[in-house]
Design a protein around this motif. Structure first.
Motif, PDB file in Angstrom:
ATOM      1  N   VAL A   1       7.597  -9.640  19.722  1.00 16.91           N
ATOM      2  CA  VAL A   1       7.248  -9.980  18.398  1.00 16.91           C
ATOM      3  C   VAL A   1       5.679  -9.226  18.167  1.00 16.91           C
ATOM      4  CG1 VAL A   1       5.929 -11.711  17.046  1.00 16.91           C
ATOM      5  CG2 VAL A   1       8.019 -12.202  18.203  1.00 16.91           C
ATOM      6  N   THR A   2       4.950  -9.116  19.359  1.00 12.87           N
ATOM      7  CA  THR A   2       3.715  -8.019  19.445  1.00 12.87           C
ATOM      8  C   THR A   2       3.870  -6.975  19.040  1.00 12.87           C
ATOM      9  OG1 THR A   2       2.509  -9.765  20.693  1.00 12.87           O
ATOM     10  CG2 THR A   2       1.617  -7.627  20.240  1.00 12.87           C
ATOM     11  N   GLU A   3       5.003  -6.305  19.695  1.00 17.47           N
ATOM     12  CA  GLU A   3       5.316  -5.009  19.708  1.00 17.47           C
ATOM     13  C   GLU A   3       5.944  -4.571  18.301  1.00 17.47           C
ATOM     14  OE1 GLU A   3       4.812  -1.199  21.426  1.00 17.47           O
ATOM     15  OE2 GLU A   3       4.039  -3.417  21.958  1.00 17.47           O
ATOM     16  N   LEU A   4       6.719  -5.578  17.812  1.00 18.45           N
ATOM     17  CA  LEU A   4       7.667  -5.364  16.478  1.00 18.45           C
ATOM     18  C   LEU A   4       6.378  -5.077  15.436  1.00 18.45           C
ATOM     19  CD1 LEU A   4      10.387  -7.717  16.542  1.00 18.45           C
ATOM     20  CD2 LEU A   4      10.593  -5.290  16.141  1.00 18.45           C
ATOM     21  N   TYR A   5       5.324  -6.002  15.683  1.00 15.07           N
ATOM     22  CA  TYR A   5       4.123  -6.028  14.832  1.00 15.07           C
ATOM     23  C   TYR A   5       3.462  -4.730  14.673  1.00 15.07           C
ATOM     24  CZ  TYR A   5      -0.357  -6.829  12.633  1.00 15.07           C
ATOM     25  OH  TYR A   5      -1.572  -6.725  12.047  1.00 15.07           O
ATOM     26  N   ASN A   6       3.214  -4.158  16.019  1.00 18.69           N
ATOM     27  CA  ASN A   6       2.433  -2.984  16.053  1.00 18.69           C
ATOM     28  C   ASN A   6       3.316  -1.610  15.686  1.00 18.69           C
ATOM     29  OD1 ASN A   6       0.380  -4.239  17.171  1.00 18.69           O
ATOM     30  ND2 ASN A   6       1.172  -4.022  19.348  1.00 18.69           N
ATOM     31  N   ASP A   7       4.518  -1.789  15.985  1.00 18.01           N
ATOM     32  CA  ASP A   7       5.385  -0.526  15.368  1.00 18.01           C
ATOM     33  C   ASP A   7       5.666  -0.734  14.051  1.00 18.01           C
ATOM     34  OD1 ASP A   7       5.979   0.222  18.195  1.00 18.01           O
ATOM     35  OD2 ASP A   7       7.788  -0.733  18.408  1.00 18.01           O
ATOM     36  N   SER A   8       5.775  -1.680  13.593  1.00 15.85           N
ATOM     37  CA  SER A   8       5.828  -2.011  11.927  1.00 15.85           C
ATOM     38  C   SER A   8       4.519  -1.539  11.199  1.00 15.85           C
ATOM     39  CB  SER A   8       5.932  -3.505  11.692  1.00 15.85           C
ATOM     40  OG  SER A   8       7.308  -3.848  12.077  1.00 15.85           O
ATOM     41  N   LEU A   9       3.669  -1.710  11.758  1.00 14.81           N
ATOM     42  CA  LEU A   9       2.195  -1.106  11.146  1.00 14.81           C
ATOM     43  C   LEU A   9       2.299   0.463  11.125  1.00 14.81           C
ATOM     44  CD1 LEU A   9      -0.794  -3.452  12.498  1.00 14.81           C
ATOM     45  CD2 LEU A   9       0.202  -3.251  10.203  1.00 14.81           C
TER      46      LEU A   9
ATOM     47  N   PHE B   1       0.734  -1.276   0.431  1.00 21.72           N
ATOM     48  CA  PHE B   1       0.014   0.000   0.062  1.00 21.72           C
ATOM     49  C   PHE B   1       0.820   1.149   0.111  1.00 21.72           C
ATOM     50  CE2 PHE B   1      -3.759  -2.239   2.106  1.00 21.72           C
ATOM     51  CZ  PHE B   1      -4.432  -2.199   0.720  1.00 21.72           C
ATOM     52  N   SER B   2       2.148   1.232   0.840  1.00 25.03           N
ATOM     53  CA  SER B   2       2.834   2.334   0.856  1.00 25.03           C
ATOM     54  C   SER B   2       3.398   2.752  -0.543  1.00 25.03           C
ATOM     55  CB  SER B   2       3.821   2.079   1.780  1.00 25.03           C
ATOM     56  OG  SER B   2       3.484   2.078   3.041  1.00 25.03           O
ATOM     57  N   LEU B   3       4.076   1.727  -1.120  1.00 23.90           N
ATOM     58  CA  LEU B   3       4.460   1.721  -2.451  1.00 23.90           C
ATOM     59  C   LEU B   3       3.668   2.140  -3.304  1.00 23.90           C
ATOM     60  CD1 LEU B   3       7.226  -1.123  -2.543  1.00 23.90           C
ATOM     61  CD2 LEU B   3       7.584   1.415  -2.308  1.00 23.90           C
ATOM     62  N   ALA B   4       2.557   1.556  -3.354  1.00 25.81           N
ATOM     63  CA  ALA B   4       1.431   2.021  -4.314  1.00 25.81           C
ATOM     64  C   ALA B   4       0.900   3.425  -4.229  1.00 25.81           C
ATOM     65  CB  ALA B   4       0.318   1.031  -3.878  1.00 25.81           C
TER      66      ALA B   4
ATOM     67  N   ASP C   1       2.823   5.458   8.329  1.00 26.19           N
ATOM     68  CA  ASP C   1       3.219   6.875   8.897  1.00 26.19           C
ATOM     69  C   ASP C   1       3.320   7.751   7.423  1.00 26.19           C
ATOM     70  OD1 ASP C   1       3.732   9.134  10.227  1.00 26.19           O
ATOM     71  OD2 ASP C   1       5.747   8.482  10.676  1.00 26.19           O
ATOM     72  N   PHE C   2       3.129   8.919   7.465  1.00 27.48           N
ATOM     73  CA  PHE C   2       3.257   9.848   6.433  1.00 27.48           C
ATOM     74  C   PHE C   2       4.781  10.730   6.663  1.00 27.48           C
ATOM     75  CE2 PHE C   2      -0.664   8.133   5.143  1.00 27.48           C
ATOM     76  CZ  PHE C   2      -0.641   8.252   3.731  1.00 27.48           C
ATOM     77  N   LYS C   3       5.895  10.170   6.183  1.00 27.80           N
ATOM     78  CA  LYS C   3       6.887  11.338   6.486  1.00 27.80           C
ATOM     79  C   LYS C   3       7.813  11.129   5.150  1.00 27.80           C
ATOM     80  CE  LYS C   3       9.722   8.165   9.453  1.00 27.80           C
ATOM     81  NZ  LYS C   3       8.537   7.102   9.414  1.00 27.80           N
ATOM     82  N   GLY C   4       8.888  11.746   5.019  1.00 29.19           N
ATOM     83  CA  GLY C   4       9.649  11.741   3.712  1.00 29.19           C
ATOM     84  C   GLY C   4       9.002  11.847   2.636  1.00 29.19           C
TER      85      GLY C   4
END
Length: 218
Positions: free
Chosen positions: A129-137, A24-27, A142-145
């Motif tokens: 693992v759960t927190e990595l998943y949440n952070d990755s989402l 989705f981000s790349l699209a 996120d909209f930056k750069g």
């Protein structure tokens, strides 16, 4: 279902969601339709053998400055664990999966130190693992750069298009009024002062009315 199978399934479900989020981000960046059915058909972002890997997608987002190096490290950490559960039959627990990845346990302890206090290592890594998943989402959503720049450009373009449409309508209306004025003149000659004054007023009216109409639609 065994405890090992539950953990594999959890990691697999998480990874599928993150794969889709990366697509989705790349699209968005590439002006590819972000509807799910459209992305599935994409040669680069879909499910075909020619599609980009998760790592390739992440590298593109990094090149575009849509994610940082530290954020990429979190994404990679999750995918390292995912790869163990998917490809290594002996990875029957989080502890065993992480033990096969050089330096990952220490990396997780640096990222999430509070998860390694007074509890079993397996539970600590489960929480990671759960927190990595949440952070990755959050990272992929996120909209930056590059994504922020693209969003700003789209917003500015939308504002420009909106203002242009309003300006066009106002100009046509005001010019029609000038034409009506000219047609109503009995003489074939119009006084220069009258015409100059009207044109000056026309410019002012167009600017004022355009701004007024734009503010009404805000």
């Amino acid at each position: 279902m065994t405890d090992s199978s539950k953990k594999r399934l959890k990691v697999l479900e998480y990874s599928l969601t993150l794969e889709l989020m990366a697509s989705f981000s790349l699209a968005f960046l590439l002006d590819i339709d972000i509807e799910y059915d459209k992305i599935k058909e994409s040669k680069s972002l879909g499910n075909s053998s020619s599609a980009l890997s998760f790592n390739q997608k992440v590298n593109l987002l990094l090149d575009n400055k849509s994610i940082t190096k530290d954020e990429k490290l979190k994404l990679e950490s999750f995918m390292n664990i995912r790869n163990q559960f998917i490809h290594n039959k002996d990875a029957v627990s989080y502890t065993k999966a992480v033990s096969n990845i050089s330096g990952l346990e220490n990396r997780l302890k640096r990222i999430y130190p509070d998860f390694f206090k007074e509890i079993e290592l397996e539970e600590s890594i489960d929480n990671c693992v759960t927190e990595l998943y949440n952070d990755s989402l959050s990272i992929l959503g996120d909209f930056k750069g590059g994504r922020e720049s693209k969003l700003i450009m789209q917003s500015e373009r939308d504002i420009y298009v909106k203002k242009y449409k309003i300006l066009k309508e106002i100009m046509e209306s005001e010019i029609d009024e000038v034409n009506d004025f000219i047609k109503k003149q009995e003489s074939e000659f119009i006084k220069k002062d009258d015409l100059v004054g009207m044109i000056g007023l026309l410019k002012y009216q167009i600017i004022v009315k355009t701004n007024q109409e734009y503010l009404k639609e805000e």
